[in-house]
Design a protein around this motif. Structure first.
Motif, short mmCIF file in Angstrom:
data_model
loop_
_atom_site.label_atom_id
_atom_site.label_comp_id
_atom_site.label_asym_id
_atom_site.label_seq_id
_atom_site.Cartn_x
_atom_site.Cartn_y
_atom_site.Cartn_z
N HIS A 220 -6.87 8.05 -8.14
CA HIS A 220 -8.22 7.70 -8.58
C HIS A 220 -8.99 8.89 -9.12
CE1 HIS A 220 -8.21 3.43 -7.91
NE2 HIS A 220 -7.36 3.68 -6.92
N GLN A 221 -8.64 10.10 -8.68
CA GLN A 221 -9.21 11.29 -9.32
C GLN A 221 -8.72 11.38 -10.76
OE1 GLN A 221 -7.88 14.18 -6.48
NE2 GLN A 221 -9.79 14.11 -5.29
N ASP A 222 -7.45 11.08 -10.95
CA ASP A 222 -6.89 11.08 -12.32
C ASP A 222 -7.62 10.05 -13.19
OD1 ASP A 222 -5.13 12.98 -11.53
OD2 ASP A 222 -3.41 11.62 -11.33
N PHE A 223 -7.85 8.87 -12.60
CA PHE A 223 -8.51 7.80 -13.36
C PHE A 223 -9.93 8.23 -13.76
CE2 PHE A 223 -11.29 4.06 -13.50
CZ PHE A 223 -10.69 3.36 -14.53
N ALA A 224 -10.65 8.84 -12.82
CA ALA A 224 -12.03 9.23 -13.08
C ALA A 224 -12.11 10.22 -14.24
CB ALA A 224 -12.65 9.84 -11.82
N ARG A 225 -11.07 11.04 -14.38
CA ARG A 225 -11.09 12.03 -15.46
C ARG A 225 -11.00 11.38 -16.84
NH1 ARG A 225 -8.65 15.52 -11.83
NH2 ARG A 225 -6.54 14.78 -12.28
N VAL A 226 -10.37 10.21 -16.96
CA VAL A 226 -10.18 9.60 -18.28
C VAL A 226 -11.16 8.45 -18.54
CG1 VAL A 226 -7.79 10.30 -18.51
CG2 VAL A 226 -8.32 8.10 -17.44
N SER A 227 -11.91 8.03 -17.54
CA SER A 227 -12.79 6.88 -17.71
C SER A 227 -14.14 7.31 -18.27
CB SER A 227 -13.01 6.18 -16.36
OG SER A 227 -13.96 5.15 -16.50
N ASP A 228 -14.74 6.49 -19.15
CA ASP A 228 -16.11 6.74 -19.58
C ASP A 228 -17.07 5.66 -19.05
OD1 ASP A 228 -15.52 4.58 -21.19
OD2 ASP A 228 -15.98 5.59 -23.08
N SER A 229 -16.62 4.95 -18.01
CA SER A 229 -17.48 3.93 -17.42
C SER A 229 -18.51 4.59 -16.50
CB SER A 229 -16.63 2.95 -16.60
OG SER A 229 -17.43 2.32 -15.62
N VAL A 230 -19.78 4.34 -16.75
CA VAL A 230 -20.83 4.90 -15.90
C VAL A 230 -20.72 4.33 -14.49
CG1 VAL A 230 -23.33 5.02 -15.54
CG2 VAL A 230 -22.37 5.34 -17.84
N ALA A 231 -20.46 3.03 -14.39
CA ALA A 231 -20.37 2.38 -13.07
C ALA A 231 -19.26 3.01 -12.24
CB ALA A 231 -20.12 0.89 -13.24
N PHE A 232 -18.07 3.15 -12.85
CA PHE A 232 -16.92 3.64 -12.08
C PHE A 232 -17.07 5.11 -11.74
CE2 PHE A 232 -13.42 0.31 -13.11
CZ PHE A 232 -14.29 -0.69 -12.76
N THR A 233 -17.38 5.93 -12.74
CA THR A 233 -17.39 7.37 -12.48
C THR A 233 -18.54 7.76 -11.56
OG1 THR A 233 -18.58 7.69 -14.56
CG2 THR A 233 -16.21 8.01 -14.63
N SER A 234 -19.71 7.13 -11.70
CA SER A 234 -20.82 7.52 -10.82
C SER A 234 -20.54 7.10 -9.39
CB SER A 234 -22.15 6.92 -11.32
OG SER A 234 -22.14 5.53 -11.14
N THR A 235 -19.84 6.00 -9.20
CA THR A 235 -19.53 5.57 -7.85
C THR A 235 -18.47 6.48 -7.21
OG1 THR A 235 -20.07 3.31 -8.45
CG2 THR A 235 -18.78 3.61 -6.45
#
Lengths: 377, 378
Positions: free
Chosen positions: A262-277
């Protein structure tokens, strides 16, 4: 408008059906082959549990949600399908044709969960190279075209930056006993998502925060007459101790590899909802936003793993606290889903509804809103 | 290998001898009619039909979803899903089709069309001309193949599509193939070239076997199959069949709205094959059993084999002898003609095929359509 309270509605995600720890795996490692039998079992249990609709999620690592929903619709009788939809992957006319076909096949048991896409990398695999903000602008046009078809005032003509439809017409109407268009849920936490929900949706899906913090965020959406719902996981047990021990065993079972995923996912996501959470869960010193709202599983299972954890009474309390700030819809996940949904239905739902329906202080901002595009037959 | 016979799926609200005028104007064609359509699918299984063509168009329900629900209600029948480029991005399309294959155990093939009407394409936001639609369809199918090959992320930067590191976790699932049979439908040179480059079969409208020979030679030379889309009126005797053919026209609305509607449809179309078939229909009988009389009222696929069971069976064998291996047939009404075909025509065809094999000269020498990428280069 009248001051009658909006009913609370409960939905469940099918994103992990047949595979308890699916959310702990990287997307590349998840199977995209639908397990029809497990999904049908799940839908039938959801029908028995009084669940309103089940979410069929979208992603390159999953079976196509609308094709899967049409198969499940044939094998079930009551449950609705909340089909995830992204703009940028098909013509809006095609989406309307598919949604209307599904409505005709299932007596209108379909609603839509419109999402903007959360990862540029994944979008490019579909041929979509727009930025986060442009994706929302396109989604705005996309829903505008769809709604024009559903409004049914003759051929659809639309010329925007992303779509150019000329005299569009379809012979398959949206068919349902009580609606002429599908209910639209719209997910996201960015200002663009909120704006889009206010313009086009019936309900905004967002991720939970402490109720008082959420209250400020969603004020404008509620004031615009739209509903707000939260996507939240649940661990409800007879006692708080049992719930805490179940929560701890979630972490023990999924382990550190899931955390790295999930750290890997957060690095490539531009979703505000996902990354801020994810950031919230990583940065705060305590795993508890309130006595019953736990972020401990987020680093392992992703943003939707913020969880209501506690005894049946405590989880009931949590749901009611959210309802007080105006949240009227809930999209749940559990680990695993089936037993959690069953105990929700037996123990939590009756407690919540009894108190919600009896207490005039709950959900003070809710109204039954007369929406122009819905014609009750 | 035997000849493969497919039929057109019954549409919602469809009645006897439906023409474009009576069909497209009915809102009912937009609605699935599951009870009758499932019964039709089961009858097709009984009648030895391999696949049912599921139409695409603004007047019809979505063919992928309809195939999914009909597939769950049936055992053996395959669904030939009609599709056009320009509606959906190729990654999305492959994901939907692969999901469908997983739900119905691979009973899926594709009938790819470039779209026959610029007016209708614009409903979907597609504003390309005929030749550009073919160029785009070529790219579309090349990307589909890249996903079906399942050999790592898909990267393509073309004129119409750009895909970067495209991945799908849902493969095409079938006990027999790693990708669907791909019929490319259309009469133009562009369609034929597309069938050769991306398809497994060129599906065209009928002409006499002699006239077909030169047009299909390049396809056969390239190792691809040829199929015909046509209609059938088979009866115990030739007189009864010819009578049924003329009855079909006599039963039409005397105001001739059907003829006007069909002419209107044709005027809106930029399809080469539809217009060529109208030209062909200047002559009513192309040979003693190939009748074009219904084309002006029932559309280009109404070129029909008309004759006794024996004559129609022999006519199908004549096509096999020039290299045709599959047919998508239809009749009036669709169901009754399909039952007659299964009972009377198909057994006669199979007897002739068997006899040819016994004489050491099988009609179709080998399996054409390679089921996996291992055995072909695309």
């Amino acid at each position: 408008m009248n001051s009658e309270k909006r009913p609370l509605r409960f939905h469940w995600s099918m994103s992990s059906v047949g595979e308890k720890w699916r959310g702990a795996k990287s997307r590349a490692a998840q199977s995209g082959i639908p397990d029809l039998e497990a999904h049908v079992d799940f839908c039938r249990r959801a029908e028995a549990c009084g669940i309103d609709s089940v979410l069929t999620a979208f992603g390159y690592h999953r079976a196509d949600p609308i094709v899967l929903a049409s198969a499940l619709g044939m094998l079930t009788t009551k449950i609705k399908f909340m089909v995830a939809v992204r703009s940028g992957i098909c013509s809006p006319t095609v989406l309307v044709q598919q949604v209307n076909t599904l409505s005709a096949l299932t007596n209108g048991r379909i609603c839509l969960n419109v999402v903007g896409g959360h990862t540029p990398e994944e979008q490019r695999g579909y041929g979509d190279f727009l930025s986060h903000d442009d994706r929302y602008a396109r989604t705005d046009e996309f829903i505008t075209v769809c709604r024009a078809f559903w409004e049914g005032n003759g051929p659809v003509n639309f010329k925007g930056n992303y779509y150019h439809i000329e005299n569009g017409r379809l012979n398959t109407p949206f068919l349902a006993a009580d609606r002429s268009s599908p209910e639209i849920f719209l997910g996201g936490s960015s200002s663009q998502a909120f704006g889009l929900a206010m313009r086009h949706a019936h309900c905004l899906w967002t991720l939970p925060r402490r109720p008082e913090e959420l209250a400020t965020r969603i004020q404008a959406v509620l004031a615009s007459g739209k509903e707000v719902g939260i996507l939240v996981s649940m661990i409800a047990r007879p006692s708080r101790e049992e719930a805490l021990s179940a929560a701890q065993s979630v972490l023990a079972e999924v382990g550190d590899r899931a955390r790295r995923t999930h750290q890997d996912f957060a690095r490539v996501s531009d979703s505000v909802a996902f990354t801020s959470t994810l950031a919230l869960a990583e940065e705060t010193s305590s795993d508890w936003l309130t006595a019953w709202l736990w972020t401990g599983a987020v680093p392992y299972l992703g943003a939707p793993a913020i969880a209501l954890v506690g005894s049946y009474d405590e989880v009931t309390e949590g749901i009611l606290e959210f309802s007080k700030v105006g949240v009227t819809q809930f999209l749940f996940l559990g680990w695993p889903d089936l037993p959690e949904m069953t105990s929700f239905s037996k123990e939590v739902r009756p407690r919540v509804l009894a108190r919600y329906n009896a207490d005039s202080e709950l959900s003070p901002v809710a109204h039954i809103h007369e929406e122009a595009e819905i014609h009750h037959r | 290998m035997n000849l493969k016979f497919h039929w057109r799926l019954l549409q919602g609200g469809e009645t006897i001898g439906v023409t474009r005028a009576t069909g497209a104007s009915q809102r009912a064609t937009g609605l699935p009619d599951l009870e009758r359509q499932i019964a039709f699918c089961r009858q097709a299984e009984e009648s030895g039909i391999v696949g049912l063509l599921t139409d695409i168009g603004a007047a019809k329900p979505d063919p992928i979803l309809l195939s999914a629900v009909l597939g769950l209600a049936t055992e053996r029948i395959e669904f030939i899903v009609a599709y056009r480029s320009g509606l959906t991005l190729p990654t999305t399309f492959v994901q939907q089709l692969n999901t469908l294959s997983a739900l119905v155990n691979g009973r899926i093939s594709l009938n790819i069309v470039a779209g026959h009407s610029p007016v209708e394409q614009r409903y979907y936001g597609d504003h390309l001309c005929h030749s550009e639609r073919y160029a785009r369809t070529e790219e579309f199918l090349a990307i589909c193949h890249a996903f079906w090959k399942n050999s790592g992320p898909v990267n393509i930067c073309g004129k119409y599509y750009r895909i970067e590191e495209g991945k799908l976790n849902t493969p095409f699932i079938s006990p027999r193939r790693s990708y669907p049979e791909l019929f490319i439908a259309g009469g133009s040179d562009a369609a034929r070239s597309l069938a050769i480059s991306q398809g497994t079969l060129w599906m065209r409208l009928a002409d006499s076997p002699e006239n077909l020979r030169s047009s299909i030679a390049p396809v056969l030379d390239a190792g691809k199959e040829v199929g015909l889309r046509m209609s059938i009126i088979a009866r115990p005797t030739r007189d009864e069949a010819v009578h049924a053919a003329y009855e079909l026209l006599a039963g039409l609305d005397p105001s001739m709205q059907d003829r006007e509607n069909e002419a209107h449809f044709r005027n809106k179309s930029d399809s080469v094959s539809i217009n060529a078939t109208y030209a062909l229909a200047e002559k009513e009988w192309l040979n003693p059993w190939l009748w074009t009389g219904a084309v002006r009222t029932h559309g280009a696929p109404a070129v029909a084999l008309v004759g006794s069971f024996e004559e129609v069976a022999n006519a199908l064998i004549d096509y096999a002898e020039v290299g045709v291996t599959q047919f998508i047939l239809s009749g009036w009404p669709k169901l009754d003609e399909m039952i007659l075909f299964g009972k009377e025509v198909l057994p006669r065809v199979r007897r002739i095929e068997q006899a040819s094999r016994e004489q050491g000269r099988p009609l179709i020498p080998h399996e054409h359509s390679n089921p996996s990428y291992a055995s072909r280069a695309i």
